[in-house]
Design an enzyme around this catalytic site. Structure first.
Site, PDB file in Angstrom:
ATOM      1  N   ASP A  46      30.166  41.071  -0.330  1.00  0.00           N
ATOM      2  CA  ASP A  46      30.813  40.213  -1.326  1.00  0.00           C
ATOM      3  C   ASP A  46      30.873  40.850  -2.700  1.00  0.00           C
ATOM      4  O   ASP A  46      31.583  40.380  -3.579  1.00  0.00           O
ATOM      5  CB  ASP A  46      29.998  38.906  -1.470  1.00  0.00           C
ATOM      6  CG  ASP A  46      30.310  37.897  -0.387  1.00  0.00           C
ATOM      7  OD1 ASP A  46      31.417  37.954   0.173  1.00  0.00           O
ATOM      8  OD2 ASP A  46      29.444  37.055  -0.101  1.00  0.00           O
TER       9      ASP A  46
HETATM   10  C1  GLC Z   1      26.435  37.197  -4.853  1.00  0.00           C
HETATM   11  C2  GLC Z   1      25.388  37.803  -3.951  1.00  0.00           C
HETATM   12  C3  GLC Z   1      25.886  37.936  -2.540  1.00  0.00           C
HETATM   13  C4  GLC Z   1      26.503  36.647  -2.071  1.00  0.00           C
HETATM   14  C5  GLC Z   1      27.582  36.193  -3.066  1.00  0.00           C
HETATM   15  C6  GLC Z   1      28.280  34.925  -2.663  1.00  0.00           C
HETATM   16  O1  GLC Z   1      27.466  38.076  -4.994  1.00  0.00           O
HETATM   17  O2  GLC Z   1      24.960  39.060  -4.417  1.00  0.00           O
HETATM   18  O3  GLC Z   1      24.825  38.332  -1.704  1.00  0.00           O
HETATM   19  O4  GLC Z   1      27.055  36.837  -0.820  1.00  0.00           O
HETATM   20  O5  GLC Z   1      27.003  36.029  -4.327  1.00  0.00           O
HETATM   21  O6  GLC Z   1      27.493  33.798  -2.832  1.00  0.00           O
HETATM   22  C1  GLC Z   2      25.428  37.048   1.500  1.00  0.00           C
HETATM   23  C2  GLC Z   2      26.595  36.268   2.044  1.00  0.00           C
HETATM   24  C3  GLC Z   2      27.328  37.048   3.109  1.00  0.00           C
HETATM   25  C4  GLC Z   2      27.645  38.418   2.625  1.00  0.00           C
HETATM   26  C5  GLC Z   2      26.403  39.139   2.146  1.00  0.00           C
HETATM   27  C6  GLC Z   2      26.702  40.492   1.558  1.00  0.00           C
HETATM   28  O1  GLC Z   2      24.431  37.107   2.460  1.00  0.00           O
HETATM   29  O2  GLC Z   2      26.170  35.039   2.574  1.00  0.00           O
HETATM   30  O3  GLC Z   2      28.505  36.378   3.482  1.00  0.00           O
HETATM   31  O4  GLC Z   2      28.249  39.110   3.673  1.00  0.00           O
HETATM   32  O5  GLC Z   2      25.799  38.358   1.149  1.00  0.00           O
HETATM   33  O6  GLC Z   2      27.312  40.417   0.316  1.00  0.00           O
END
Ligand code: GLC
Ligand code: GLC
Length: 794
Positions: free
Chosen positions: A484
């Site tokens: 993300d």
């Molecule tokens: C932040 C976190 C990531 C998560 C995203 C969406 O970017 O670092 O791990 O998936 O938020 O909530």
């Molecule tokens: C968080 C989110 C997941 C994402 C991951 C890496 O765990 O829930 O959807 O893939 O972060 O950013």
């Protein structure tokens, strides 16, 4: 090294013996739509269906000390005030023990010859927590003391409960009966639901106004009514409604008494909300309290819960020479998979239950951990997720459990999302053989009348990714891919913008993802196989697209020693030796080796060697190396994290199993095993360093660039649960569900190569003894209902 607790495998419990754990060590309760979080000191909260909109207990995420609010039982024994769970009074106990089990928690405290044992669980089929408080006089003298039961209500919406004080301070309403307190805020108007906290005997005093109970300048640790042994009999009007119930108890030496509490939630039909003007209809609450009014009823309900878990965890059991492996496989990993399936990423001590619903990609991946346990619920989940998709195959990133409607609160347009629906569906059909799911009509964006078959959704998903390719023929990343935080089109310099929802600059973007490319090849081949099975001619188009993608990866995605990670907006390389930082990334090594891209030319072995060389550290595999040392606008959130944390070179455990599976597919048993042990909590040596629960996986462990490598964060709700389950059950132990049977293909170090597995598979039950000789063979067991015992030497 200091230990705070230990495993009790026979009871399937983790036993905490020191309440002052380095962080609250929690458990979950509930199996259907009423869920609770409970810490080792009884902190936490519960909700029905939706942690944001139907929150029952108030909880302070940012409180000091942490973990403030919960179900607190206080004892005033001749002026000495204590709690069986140690907190909040923190009075020194003579003995303390917390047993977190499968869907229940039992906390026992002893002081001055009095024992209080609190068993908490959410009964199957009920929307309540049952607390059986067992008080025993274990001393030589008679005891006269007071027990207080206390909870603080949340005004339903956990978000506005923390914000909207001009309204909140005036809305609180309760009703009090001799043995129960009802929380009915906003019930007078649009709500048809209330909560209650009842006991199986009348109380000797009560309070529902928080300040009357606690005192304006006290904290939970010293409520004034508890200190003075009194009750204010207060009725809350606005401010902060609570439920505090006092019981005056006398116990002869050796005597013991149970008081049973029910903390429940009720929804009434619109036309049966009231029994008199302003008086709520309490019949359903009464019925719930009556069904848990006696110790025998509680025992029976508790037994039902235990049977539920015994049955589930009896479906896949392992007996090996490695106790840490057995307890992970047989108990905690599968349990955690169930919890992540229930909660997705919504409610934990880290995910406040406010911001996140059911993630599109997360929930699809979670299926891999539970489909062998609760296939019917996996089926429903797939249909729910697919129903939030758009007609062009694009996806909302999440949907709300209460309404099952998608929303854009954490963005949309992630390049990988649609492919996970194929992953989830293939996983489901391989386990169940239920090809019928493909014919189910499923709408787009929940719009009635827009239904097409699930199979059509899968084709649209695949084509969506196929159609969105960049200059190298690789998938465009969109807002981001699985990571993300790899926001290659975001270009944000405004700290008040969210990386996930800010408008992207996509016009002319060349940002492509090798992680999605690997996922596309792997899922494309799975999808083609599925289509062939059902005789759908589209299989060849899909297979060819996967082959073309493999060629594109080989031509433009190989850096010499490893797979590139991405191309940025301008077409520059990310995850290349040419880069100053972020030379190597884990995700593309994981997915491209799982897809076996260039395996014959040795690319997979080289990529896996590079992981070992550049990314592996003492606690697992870091996400990227070297870590980014400053913020780079063109890469986005990834570079916003300090080095060694989260997506910037943290050990993001979720993606470690991709490499473990890639290693196993390449036949590298020792590497696969070592990577597995490093992230698996049962092998953790230093509980103090790890900080979070030693019985569940966490999202991230601080990487080698961090200030304290090895420190864990964000436990429980993580795709790590399902992926390590897949890695250990399929890749390492080698039990792989196929459309018409089980393929047995282990990849485990030879010294652990003798083990037995009991596995239910559809209507079959297999008892398999495996002797693995390290020769990388495989053995196919065709599906046949009934019991079968097999000895397999491979
Ligand atoms: C932040 C976190 C990531 C998560 C995203 C969406 O970017 O670092 O791990 O998936 O938020 O909530
Ligand atoms: C968080 C989110 C997941 C994402 C991951 C890496 O765990 O829930 O959807 O893939 O972060 O950013």
């Amino acid at each position: 090294m200091k230990e705070y607790g230990h495993f009790d495998d026979a009871a399937r419990e983790y036993v905490i013996t020191d309440p002052a754990t380095p962080w609250p060590w929690i458990n979950y309760m509930g199996t259907e739509d009423f869920f609770s979080l409970i810490s080792n000191t009884a902190g936490g909260y519960c909700f029905c269906k939706d942690a944001k909109f139907r929150r029952i207990l108030r909880y302070r995420y940012n409180g000091v000390p942490m973990d403030a609010g919960g179900r607190y039982y206080y004892i005033n024994d001749g002026g000495s005030v204590w709690n069986p769970g140690w907190k909040p009074s923190k009075a020194q106990l003579d003995r303390y023990e917390c047993r977190h089990g499968m869907g229940y928690t039992r906390i026992t405290g002893e002081k001055d010859g009095l024992r209080a044992e609190v068993l908490c669980f959410v009964p199957i089929g009920s929307r309540c927590e049952v607390h059986r408080v067992r008080l025993s006089n274990i001393g030589a003298a008679p005891k006269r003391f007071k027990l207080y039961a206390f909870v603080e209500w949340c005004l339903w919406n956990a978000s506005t409960d923390m914000e909207n004080f001009q309204r909140n301070l005036s809305t609180g309403e309760v009703e009090v009966e001799p043995d129960a307190i009802y929380h009915k805020t906003e019930y007078r108007e649009r709500r048809n639901h209330y909560a209650f906290y009842g006991a199986n005997r009348p109380f000797d005093g009560f309070d529902t106004d928080r300040e009357t109970f606690i005192g304006m300048y006290n904290g939970f640790e010293a409520p004034q009514q508890v200190l003075s042994g009194t009750s204010g009999d207060s009725v809350a009007h606005g401010w902060s409604p609570v439920a505090a119930e006092r019981f005056d108890v006398t116990l002869a030496p050796g005597a013991s008494e149970d008081i049973i509490f029910v903390l429940g939630y009720v929804e009434n039909p619109q036309d049966a909300k009231f029994i008199a003007p302003g008086v709520i209809n309490k019949a359903p609450a009464r019925a719930m309290m009556e069904s848990f009014a006696t110790p025998e009823q509680v025992d029976a309900a508790f037994k039902r819960l235990r049977c539920f878990w015994d049955d589930l965890l009896g479906r896949f059991t392992l007996s090996s020479d490695v106790p840490e492996l057995d307890r992970t496989v047989n108990i905690w990993n599968q349990y955690q998979c169930m919890i992540t399936f229930f909660m997705s990423r919504s409610a934990s001590y880290f995910e406040s239950g406010i911001g996140r619903g059911m993630g599109f990609r997360d929930s699809n991946q979670d299926l891999a951990g539970i489909v062998h346990l609760i296939p019917e619920r996996a089926r429903q989940r797939i249909l729910d997720i697919a129903a939030t998709q758009f007609p062009d195959g694009g996806c909302y990133h999440q949907y709300q459990p209460l309404t099952k409607r998608g929303n854009n609160d954490i963005g949309g347009g992630f390049g990988d999302d649609p492919l996970w629906l194929i992953f989830g569906t293939v996983t489901y059909i391989k386990e169940t053989g239920d090809f019928g799911i493909l014919d189910e009509p499923v709408p787009f964006d929940n719009a009635p009348g827009s239904e097409v078959s699930l199979l059509e959704h899968l084709k649209i998903s695949f084509n969506h990714v196929l159609d969105l390719r960049g200059p190298h023929g690789l998938p465009l990343i969109g807002r981001a891919d699985w990571n993300d935080c790899l926001n290659l089109n975001c270009f944000s310099l405004d700290p008040d913008e969210s990386f996930q929802t800010t408008e992207n600059k996509t016009d002319g973007s060349k940002a492509e993802s090798l992680m999605i490319a690997g996922l596309f090849v792997a899922e494309g081949r799975d999808f083609a196989e599925l289509l062939r099975r059902i005789g759908d001619g589209y299989a060849e188009t899909v297979a060819k697209a996967a082959d073309d993608m493999e060629a594109a990866v080989k031509a433009h995605g190989w850096d010499g020693e490893w797979f590139l990670r991405a191309y940025d907006f301008y077409g520059g390389k990310i995850g290349s030796d040419e880069c100053a930082e972020g030379k190597v990334f884990i995700e593309s090594q994981g997915w491209c080796t799982m897809a076996r891209i260039g395996a014959d030319e040795g690319l997979c072995d080289k990529a896996l060697d590079s992981v070992v060389k550049h990314l592996e550290c003492e606690y697992g595999i870091v996400l990227n190396a070297p870590a980014y040392s400053s913020y780079l606008m063109e890469y986005g959130e990834i570079s916003s994290y300090p080095e060694g944390y989260k997506e910037n070179a943290g050990i993001f455990c979720h993606n470690n199993p991709w490499v473990i599976i890639g290693e196993a597919m390449a036949g590298r048993a020792d590497d696969a095993w070592r990577h597995y042990c490093k992230i698996t909590p049962a092998f953790t040596k230093d509980q103090q360093l790890r900080k979070v629960e030693p019985y569940v996986f966490c999202q991230m462990v601080a990487g080698r660039d961090a200030a304290r490598p090895g420190e864990g964060k964000n436990s429980w709700l993580t795709g790590t649960a399902a992926w390590t389950w897949k890695a250990v059950s399929e890749a390492i132990l080698g039990i792989k569900p196929q459309y018409d049977g089980l393929l047995i293909e282990p990849c485990i170090p030879e010294r652990y190569g003798n083990y037995r597995i009991h596995r239910r598979f559809r209507d079959a039950e297999y008892d398999i003894s495996i002797h693995y000789t390290g020769k990388r063979g495989k053995f196919f067991v065709p599906y046949k209902p009934g019991k079968q015992t097999l000895e397999v030497e491979i």
